[in-house]
Design an enzyme around this catalytic site. Sequence first.
Site, PDB file in Angstrom:
ATOM      1  N   GLY A 251       0.793  -1.235   0.000  1.00  0.00           N
ATOM      2  CA  GLY A 251       0.000   0.000   0.000  1.00  0.00           C
ATOM      3  C   GLY A 251       0.818   1.273   0.000  1.00  0.00           C
ATOM      4  N   GLU A 784      -2.734  36.265   5.749  1.00  0.00           N
ATOM      5  CA  GLU A 784      -2.837  37.723   5.784  1.00  0.00           C
ATOM      6  C   GLU A 784      -1.481  38.398   5.614  1.00  0.00           C
ATOM      7  OE1 GLU A 784      -4.300  41.355   8.753  1.00  0.00           O
ATOM      8  OE2 GLU A 784      -4.959  39.302   9.155  1.00  0.00           O
ATOM      9  N   ARG A 861      -6.026  43.539  20.664  1.00  0.00           N
ATOM     10  CA  ARG A 861      -7.386  42.981  20.627  1.00  0.00           C
ATOM     11  C   ARG A 861      -7.627  42.088  21.843  1.00  0.00           C
ATOM     12  NH1 ARG A 861     -11.857  42.336  17.231  1.00  0.00           N
ATOM     13  NH2 ARG A 861     -10.933  43.730  15.690  1.00  0.00           N
ATOM     14  N   GLU A1242     -15.355  35.637  12.645  1.00  0.00           N
ATOM     15  CA  GLU A1242     -14.566  35.344  13.844  1.00  0.00           C
ATOM     16  C   GLU A1242     -15.380  35.192  15.127  1.00  0.00           C
ATOM     17  OE1 GLU A1242     -10.385  37.532  13.490  1.00  0.00           O
ATOM     18  OE2 GLU A1242     -12.042  38.837  12.925  1.00  0.00           O
TER      19      GLU A1242
END
Length: 1310
Positions: A251, A784, A861, A1242
Amino acid sequence: MTLLTYLRRKLGLTGTKLGCAEGGCGACTLQSCPLTPSSHYAVNACLAPLCSLHLVAVTTVEGIGSVARKLHPVQERIAKAHGSQCGFCTPGIVMSMYALLRNNPTPKMADMEEAFQGNLCRCTGYRPILEGYKTFTVVRQIYKHTVKTHSCQNTHSHCIFFFLQDGGCCGGRGRENGCCMTNGSGEATALFSTTDFAPFDPTQEVIFPPELMRSRSLCFRGDRATWLQPDTLEEILRLKWKHPDARVVVGNTEVGIEVKFKNMVYPVILAPSFIPELNSVTHTEDGVVFGAACTLSHMGAVLRQAVETLPPHQTEVFLAVLEQLRWFAGQQIRNVAVSRTNWVSSVEQGINRVTGLNPCLILVDGSRVVQMDDSFFTGYRRTVLRPQEILVSIEIPYSQKVETFVSAFKQSPRREDDISIVTAAMSVTFTPGSNVVEDLRLSYGGMAATTVLAKRTANRLRGRCWGEELLQEACSTLAEEMTLDPSVPGGMVTYRRTLTLSLFYKFYLTVLQKLTYSLQGVNVEEVKSDCVSATELYHPQTPSSVQIYQVQQTQDDVLGRPMMHLSAMKQATGEAVYCDDVPLYENELYLSLITSSKAHARIISVDTSAAERLPGVVCFVFADDILGSNATGPVVYDESVLADGQVTCVGHIIGAVVADTQLHAQRAAKAVKIQYEELQPVVTIQEAIAAQSFYQPIRTIQKGDPEAGFKQADHVLEGEMHIGGQEHFYLETNATLAVPRGEDGEMELFVSTQSASKTQALGVPANRVVVRVKRMGGGFGGKESRTTVLSTVVAVAANKYRPVRCMLDRDEDMLITGGRHPFYGKYKVGFLNSGKVMALDVSYYSNAGNSMDLSLSVMERALFHMENSYNVANVRGQGFLCRTNLPSNTAFRGFGGPQGMMISESWITDVAQSLGKAAEEVRRLNLYMEGDSTPYNQILDQFTLDRCWDECLSRSEYQQRRAAIDLYNRQNRWTKRGLAIVPTKFGISFTAVFLNQAGALVHIYTDGSVLLTHGGTEMGQGLHTKMVQIASRVLGIPYSKIHISETSTNTVPNTSPTAASASSDLNGAAVQNACEILMKRLEPYKNKNPKGSWEDWVKSAYFDRVSLSANGFYKTPDLGYDFDSNSGRVFNYFSYGVACSEVEIDCLTGAHKNLSTTIVMDVGHSLNPAIDIGQVEGAFMQGLGLFTLEELHYSPRGVLLTRGPGSYKIPAFGDIPTTLTVSLLRDAPNDKAIFASKAVGEPPLFLASSVFFAIKDAISAARAESGIKGPFRLDSPASAERIRNACTDRFTKLCPPAEPGSFTPWSVQV
C-alpha cells in the site's frame, strides 16, 4: 512518482488536491479498482506510486461529472447542501462518498461515517456535508419539521424554525405535520431542498474496463529505484533471494512516508500485490489465515462476518482486533495498508498492539512459523524476519476456551485516524469453574520502543482470585513495572503511566462483568452500578441538527436567502481553479526553500556543491540576489526576506533552489549543507519572562481604581492559565506562481493570499506588479501577512529567469508560517459574596516569535476583550509581547480575542467555584447591560447579549439538562458529564484605523451582464457570493447576470487584507456605493421607459454615451482610539453570541464526547443564512480544536515536532456534537453595517470554549469524588492528557510526575 503528481503535472487533472502528502487529510482521495471489478476503493493519490497502478482502473473527481456536462448526485448534493466552503477538501470528500456508493448503493449512516474517517475539512464544521449525504442512506429518518412563525412588527419578515434530522426541506411532503412551505406566513425555504436533488441511479456508473482483467509481472526502472512487481510466489522468493535488502511494498503507506519525509532511498522495491497466495483468506480449525497482502479493510470485513456467525467464546480475539481496526487510520489507508506492514513494522500503530494474543506468522525460506510474542520485535521497527524471508500469511486464532477473556484498548488524542498514545491487549484465562487466574497476559504499546508484556505483574497475579485485592496488587505492580524515562520521545509520561493502570482497571471491570454472568454458584464480586459505564465501548451516535433563521425579504430578492456558494458546483467537480491549478507555463521552473535547522545561530557557511551536481538544478537564490532591501514585515520591517548571517528560528528561510521539477528542487534543497555556530535560544514564554525578552511597547488599559476595588471585595483570588497555539491548517498550503512579463520590469503573481496589496510590495513600483487571487483553499488569518514569506522569494527567483512556481508541502508550511499566538495569563480578581466582580488585574504574555509581524495588534485585541462580556468597574490589563526564537506567530481567526476572553472565563469560573455557586449564575450576574461602558470607555448600544443568553438557556433546556447531569454524575463514578454556558462579545473593525476602507469596481456591459470586482478575497467564507447578492439587490437584477472573476491589484488598488470579520461590511458597502452610482446614471432611462427591461435601459445609456463603469468606496466612520488617554471609539459595533455545551468525559482515559451544543448568534439581518450558519458552525469547530484537541509540540531547542496531520490533529467528522442547534437571533437589525447585517467570521469561534468549560465542570465532579473541591488550573487545550491528569484518583497517585528541572522534556509549553 506518485499518482497525484502524474495526474496534476502530466495529465493536467487538477481536481485531485495535495493537502498533506502523507495520507492524513483526504484531499487527494480518488477511486481505485484493482483487478476485481466488484471492488471500489477510496485511496490516497499522494501515497499511491504510479508503478503500482498498472492494470488498475482509477476514477478521479473529473471522471464522474462536471458543471458543463452533468454533475453526479454526489457532487450536486454536497454543493446544494452548503457542504463546500473553501472547496479544497470537497473533491476528496466527494470521491470518498462515491466509492462508498459504488460498493454499497444503500449505505447506513455508520457506513458513511466510517467512509469519512480519512477526510478532513477546516471550513464547514462537517454538519452540512453529513446532512447532504444522509439523503443517500438506506435508513433515512422521517423528516420532522417543527415550524413556528414570528411576524416582525412593521415588516413583512417571518422567522422560520425547522428541525432537520435528515437535512434540508421536505419539499412540501410534510404538510400534514406542518411544513415550512405551507405555514400560512408567506413562502420560506429551508437551507436546501431535497426536491432539487437529481435522483441517484447506481446502474448508470462506469463499468470496469475488461482489458484490465489480467495480471503479469512487471519491472519499472527509475533514476534512483527499480520497481519489481512479481505475480507468483516463486518469483518473489527468487527476487528476495537476489535482493535481500529490497523493501516489500503493497500500500506504500509506510515507505511513501519514509521516502518523502525521512529522505530514505530504496534502490529495489518489490510489489507483491497481485500474488494470489498473498491475497487469500483461509478459515482453519485454529483460526483465520490472512495472506500478507490482504488489506486491513478486507481483514476487518472477514472478521466481522466471523463474529456474526461463530460462537461468542471463539471470537474474543477477533473482537479485540476489530476494536483496534475501528480506529486505525482512515478508510483510504485501511483500503491499501496490509497486515504485513502494519502488524510487523509499524510498532506505533494500533493494530499490532494485540501481539500479546500470539497470532501465528508463516514465513517462506524453507518456511517456518514464529509466534508473535515478546521476542518477535527485536527493536524499534525491527523484527525476527530475516533479510531473505517473505511473510506469506498471518493467522489470527480463535479464542479456544470459554474461560478466556480478551480485550483491546487504544487511547489517542483523537478517536478517528490517529496514532495511539498507549494501547493495550489483555487476555486472562481462569481455572475452569472458578475466578482463579490460570494465565494472564498484559501487552502494552507506547511504553517502550517495542510492544512490551507486563510479565512481572502477570506472574504475581497468577493463582489469585479476580477481585479487589488482585486489582490493588496489579496496580501497584504495574506502576513499578511500566515506567518511562521522563525525557522519553512523545512525552506525556505521567499520563502514559496512568493509562497502563486505567486500561487494566477497565479490563478488570469488563472481565468481572463477564464472570458474573458465566460463573454460577461461585462467589464473584459484582461490578458496582456506578462503575458499569467504565466498561462500555464507544459507539458514535448519528448526529442531528437544528438550524433556525429569519427570512427578511420577498421572494424576488436573493439577499437574506440561503443561496448556495457561487463556486460550490465547480468545487464539487474539481473544476474550481486554485493557485497551483493554474496550467503550467512553458519553461516554468519550480522553487524549493532552504530553511534553518537551528533556532538561533550564526551561519558559518553554506555549501551548495552537492546540490549543484543533482539533475535539473538551474540556480540558487540567497540574500545577495535580492535587489534592494532585504528587510520586510507587515508593520515593522524587523525581519529579512532571506536570512543574512544569522537565523532566529527553525524554519528561517536561508535561500532557495530553482529546478526544472518539484522533485528535483526538493532533493537539491535537502542536499545543501549549512554550518552553524549555535546561540542560546529563547523558546517559551516563561524563558522570555525570565530573560525580559519583550518587544515594545507594553500595552496597558485601565479603568477605575483596581486597588480600591480589591479593598471593597469580600474575596480576592489569583490564578493563571496557559493557552496553546494553533496551526491554521488551511487545506491549501501557501502557493505562489510568479510570471515575469519581460518588459518594463512587469510581473504577474498568482498567490493564495488574503492580502493582495501587501503581496504587491516587492521593492519595485507597485504599478509594475499585478497580484491575482482567484480563490484560496482556506486562510483563517494565516494568509494575511505570512504569505509574503514565500511570494517574495518566488518573485526574486522569477525575476532572475522565467516563470517560477512553489506550493509548500504541509510540513514546510507548518514549520515556516507560524500560527495562533500561545498566551499565558495571570490574573487577580476581587469579588463579593454574591459573586459580583469588583476588581480585575490581568497580565497577558504572548509568544510572538522571532519578529513582530501583527503581534502588537493581536495583543491589543486581547486587551480589548479582557473582560469578555462582564461589567467590571475597576480593571487593569497589561500586554507583553515575548520575543522568542520560534517562527513568527501571526493572525488567526479571532486575532487575540479568544485568548483574551479565555482568561476572563477562567477567572469567572474560579469565582463561582470558590463561592460554591453555579457558574451560570455568576456569569449572568456580571453580564453587561445596555448602556454599560467597556474598559476602553466605549458605550454598548444596540445590545443583544442578554437576549442571546435567555434564548440559549431556553433552547438548550439548561435547567432540565443541569438536573439530568447532576443525577448522571451521582450514578456514575468513572464517567462524568459537564455543562457550561458561555457568552461572547466581539468587536468589529480593524484596530488599525486606516485599514477600515474598501473599494469596488463595477462594469455593466451592453448585453446587460455585470462584472463586479472588489478588494476582498474569497477563501471559502462566501464573500463573493454575498457581494453578488448585494449587487443584485441594488441593481435590481437577477444574480445570474452578475459575475466576479477574481481579486486583482490592477482593478481595485490599495486593498485592506480580507480579515477582521469586516470584509462583508467594508466591501459590501463599497459595492453598494458603486451600484448606486450606476443606478443613478440609469435612472433617467428607467423613468423614460418604465416598462423596459434592464437590457433596454443599459443600451439606452450606452448610446447616450453614459459611463457604465463605476468605482465604489467606503470607509467606516468615527473610528479612532488613543491608549494614552483611554479614549476614542475602538469598534464600529459588536457581535454577540452565547453557546451552551454538554460533554461526557471518561475519567480513566481523559477521552471526552461532545454530546450537545446550542448556539444563539446575533448576525443582524443575515445576508445569507446558509453561509452565516456555515460560518458559525465552522468557527465553532475550529474553536473546538483550539480548546480541546490541537496541540503544537516544540522541543526545548525550538524544533516543531508536529508537522502534519499524522501528529497534529484537527477536529474530524466524529468530533461534531451529537446534537447541534444553531439559531440566528431574530429581530436584531444593525444600523452600522450593510443592509442591517453583522460580521460573522470570527465571533462564533470563542463559543467553543463552552465545551472546554463543560469539560472543566465534568472534571470538577470527578475531583469531588476524591474529596477535592474549589478552583483548579486547567490549561488549554483540554486534551485527553490534561483531563485524565486533572481527575485525581488512586491511579494517578501511583504515578507521580518527575521533579521539574531534573530532566530534559521531549516537548515544552511555549
